[in-house]
Design a protein around this motif. Structure first.
Motif, PDB file in Angstrom:
ATOM      1  N   GLY A   1      -6.638   8.404 -19.692  1.00 45.55           N
ATOM      2  CA  GLY A   1      -6.270   9.738 -20.129  1.00 45.55           C
ATOM      3  C   GLY A   1      -4.795   9.908 -20.411  1.00 45.55           C
ATOM      4  O   GLY A   1      -4.254  11.010 -20.273  1.00 45.55           O
ATOM      5  N   GLY A   2      -4.131   8.808 -20.775  1.00 52.17           N
ATOM      6  CA  GLY A   2      -2.706   8.884 -21.070  1.00 52.17           C
ATOM      7  C   GLY A   2      -1.811   8.909 -19.845  1.00 52.17           C
ATOM      8  O   GLY A   2      -0.602   9.108 -19.959  1.00 52.17           O
ATOM      9  N   VAL A   3      -2.386   8.705 -18.653  1.00 51.99           N
ATOM     10  CA  VAL A   3      -1.614   8.757 -17.409  1.00 51.99           C
ATOM     11  C   VAL A   3      -1.645   7.392 -16.745  1.00 51.99           C
ATOM     12  O   VAL A   3      -2.700   6.774 -16.613  1.00 51.99           O
ATOM     13  CB  VAL A   3      -2.180   9.827 -16.448  1.00 51.99           C
ATOM     14  N   ASP A   4      -0.467   6.913 -16.301  1.00 50.84           N
ATOM     15  CA  ASP A   4      -0.362   5.657 -15.558  1.00 50.84           C
ATOM     16  C   ASP A   4      -0.376   5.969 -14.063  1.00 50.84           C
ATOM     17  O   ASP A   4       0.459   6.744 -13.577  1.00 50.84           O
ATOM     18  CB  ASP A   4       0.926   4.912 -15.911  1.00 50.84           C
ATOM     19  N   ARG A   5      -1.297   5.368 -13.347  1.00 56.14           N
ATOM     20  CA  ARG A   5      -1.389   5.581 -11.901  1.00 56.14           C
ATOM     21  C   ARG A   5      -1.183   4.256 -11.182  1.00 56.14           C
ATOM     22  O   ARG A   5      -1.738   3.239 -11.578  1.00 56.14           O
ATOM     23  CB  ARG A   5      -2.762   6.160 -11.528  1.00 56.14           C
ATOM     24  N   ARG A   6      -0.400   4.298 -10.126  1.00 57.44           N
ATOM     25  CA  ARG A   6      -0.096   3.094  -9.367  1.00 57.44           C
ATOM     26  C   ARG A   6      -1.116   2.900  -8.248  1.00 57.44           C
ATOM     27  O   ARG A   6      -1.467   3.842  -7.532  1.00 57.44           O
ATOM     28  CB  ARG A   6       1.299   3.212  -8.768  1.00 57.44           C
ATOM     29  N   ILE A   7      -1.652   1.708  -8.141  1.00 56.22           N
ATOM     30  CA  ILE A   7      -2.514   1.364  -7.017  1.00 56.22           C
ATOM     31  C   ILE A   7      -1.626   0.838  -5.882  1.00 56.22           C
ATOM     32  O   ILE A   7      -0.716   0.047  -6.129  1.00 56.22           O
ATOM     33  CB  ILE A   7      -3.544   0.291  -7.425  1.00 56.22           C
ATOM     34  N   PRO A   8      -1.858   1.288  -4.624  1.00 50.22           N
ATOM     35  CA  PRO A   8      -0.997   0.820  -3.534  1.00 50.22           C
ATOM     36  C   PRO A   8      -0.889  -0.698  -3.498  1.00 50.22           C
ATOM     37  O   PRO A   8      -1.872  -1.411  -3.713  1.00 50.22           O
ATOM     38  CB  PRO A   8      -1.702   1.363  -2.283  1.00 50.22           C
ATOM     39  N   TYR A   9       0.322  -1.134  -3.182  1.00 48.55           N
ATOM     40  CA  TYR A   9       0.591  -2.567  -3.118  1.00 48.55           C
ATOM     41  C   TYR A   9      -0.100  -3.190  -1.915  1.00 48.55           C
ATOM     42  O   TYR A   9      -0.616  -4.312  -1.987  1.00 48.55           O
ATOM     43  CB  TYR A   9       2.101  -2.782  -3.048  1.00 48.55           C
ATOM     44  N   ALA A  10      -0.123  -2.437  -0.790  1.00 44.49           N
ATOM     45  CA  ALA A  10      -0.771  -2.935   0.425  1.00 44.49           C
ATOM     46  C   ALA A  10      -1.292  -1.752   1.227  1.00 44.49           C
ATOM     47  O   ALA A  10      -0.673  -0.677   1.259  1.00 44.49           O
ATOM     48  CB  ALA A  10       0.208  -3.754   1.270  1.00 44.49           C
ATOM     49  N   TYR A  11      -2.443  -1.959   1.880  1.00 44.31           N
ATOM     50  CA  TYR A  11      -3.079  -0.876   2.646  1.00 44.31           C
ATOM     51  C   TYR A  11      -3.725  -1.470   3.887  1.00 44.31           C
ATOM     52  O   TYR A  11      -4.277  -2.572   3.849  1.00 44.31           O
ATOM     53  CB  TYR A  11      -4.125  -0.170   1.781  1.00 44.31           C
ATOM     54  N   ARG A  12      -3.663  -0.706   4.976  1.00 43.28           N
ATOM     55  CA  ARG A  12      -4.283  -1.128   6.229  1.00 43.28           C
ATOM     56  C   ARG A  12      -4.661   0.129   7.012  1.00 43.28           C
ATOM     57  O   ARG A  12      -3.955   1.145   6.947  1.00 43.28           O
ATOM     58  CB  ARG A  12      -3.295  -1.965   7.045  1.00 43.28           C
TER      59      ARG A  12
END
Length: 257
Positions: free
Chosen positions: A159-170
Motif C-alpha cells: 500500500g505504498g508504506v514500508d514497514r520494518r520487521i523487528p530485527y530480533a524478538y524474544r
C-alpha cells in the motif's frame, strides 16, 4: 469461370452451361480452401476427442465446456494454446526488462486472462545495501514485497508504506519473588548469546486472577544479555511471588530505511 481470391471457382454468365462440371470444380476448390484456411471448429471436449482421428494438421478447436480451452491439432494429438499449457511459468533473467538484475519470475495465468506473479530478485535498497526482494504482482501491477538486506534488515512494503520487521524478538514468563523483607519482588531474565546486538525494548504484563490488585512493574539493568524485572504490589497487599510475562524487541541497528 469466375475465381475468388481464395481460389474458389464459380460459373459466370459467359460460361457454357455445364452444371455437373462446374459444380464439381466449385466443390473441389471450396474443400481446398476449407482444408487450408477454415479449420477452426468449436464443440464439446467429447466431440473434439471423437474428431481427433480425422482432424487435419493445424485444426483449431475451442472447447465449449470444461475449461473452454483453445487447442491446435499437432500430429496425432491436440496441443493446448490457451490458457497456456503450463500455468506456472519460471523465467530467469531480465524478463520484460523490468530490472537489470537477474531474477526469477513465477507467473500464474487465470482462465479470465488475469495473471498473478511472484518475483524473486536482487534489490539495491537506496543504493546502499544489496539484498533480495520477493514481490507480488497482479496483472503486472506491484502489490507488496518483502526485502531482506545483507545486514539482516527485513522490510515489508504494501500500500505504498514500508514497514520494518523487528530485527530480533524474544518473549517469556518469569517468576518474580520477594527480595528479603522488602515489598519488591524481583526476577532475572537472560537472552541467548548473540540474540540481541543492542539492549532491546522490554514490555511487561503481570499475571493475576485479581485485576483489582494493583502492581507496579518495571525493568532495570537492560543489556544485550538480559534484564531485571521489579514488581511492587499495592500497599497492604501480602504476596510473595507473581508471574510476569515479558516481551523483548530490537529493531534493526540501522534505524533509517
Amino acid at each position: 469461370m469466375a475465381e475468388t481470391l481464395d481460389g474458389i471457382v464459380t460459373p459466370d454468365g459467359d460460361d457454357n452451361y455445364a452444371l455437373i462440371h462446374d459444380l464439381a470444380a466449385m466443390a473441389e476448390t471450396i474443400q481446398q480452401v476449407i482444408n487450408q484456411r477454415a479449420n477452426a471448429r468449436a464443440g464439446t471436449q467429447l466431440e473434439r476427442q471423437e474428431f481427433t482421428a480425422i482432424a487435419p494438421e493445424g485444426t483449431l478447436w475451442k472447447d465449449t465446456n470444461g475449461e473452454r480451452i483453445l487447442w491446435v491439432k499437432h500430429g496425432s494429438s491436440w496441443e493446448r494454446l490457451w490458457p497456456e499449457p503450463v500455468r506456472r511459468l519460471l523465467r530467469i533473467g531480465s524478463y520484460e526488462e523490468r530490472t537489470s538484475f537477474p531474477y526469477l519470475n513465477m507467473r500464474w495465468l487465470h482462465q479470465n486472462g488475469d495473471t498473478n506473479a511472484v518475483t524473486l530478485q536482487q534489490r539495491n535498497v537506496n543504493h546502499r545495501e544489496l539484498g533480495a526482494q520477493l514481490s507480488n504482482f497482479v496483472n503486472g501491477q506491484f502489490q507488496s514485497s518483502i526485502t531482506l538486506r545483507h545486514d539482516g534488515g527485513i522490510f515489508v512494503t504494501s500500500g505504498g508504506v514500508d514497514r520494518r520487521i523487528p530485527y530480533a524478538y524474544r518473549s517469556g514468563r518469569a517468576l518474580a519473588e520477594r527480595d528479603g523483607t522488602g515489598r519488591v519482588m524481583k526476577a532475572s531474565i537472560s537472552f541467548p548469546s548473540g540474540w540481541f546486538t543492542e539492549p532491546p525494548n522490554i514490555q511487561l504484563t503481570v499475571e493475576t486472577s485479581q485485576p483489582d490488585n494493583q502492581y507496579h512493574a518495571s525493568v532495570a539493568n537492560v543489556s544485550r544479555n538480559g534484564a531485571t524485572i521489579n514488581v511492587v504490589p499495592k500497599e497492604g497487599l501480602t504476596i510473595n511471588a507473581v508471574r510476569v510475562h515479558w516481551q523483548a524487541t530490537q529493531s534493526h541497528p540501522d534505524i533509517s530505511y
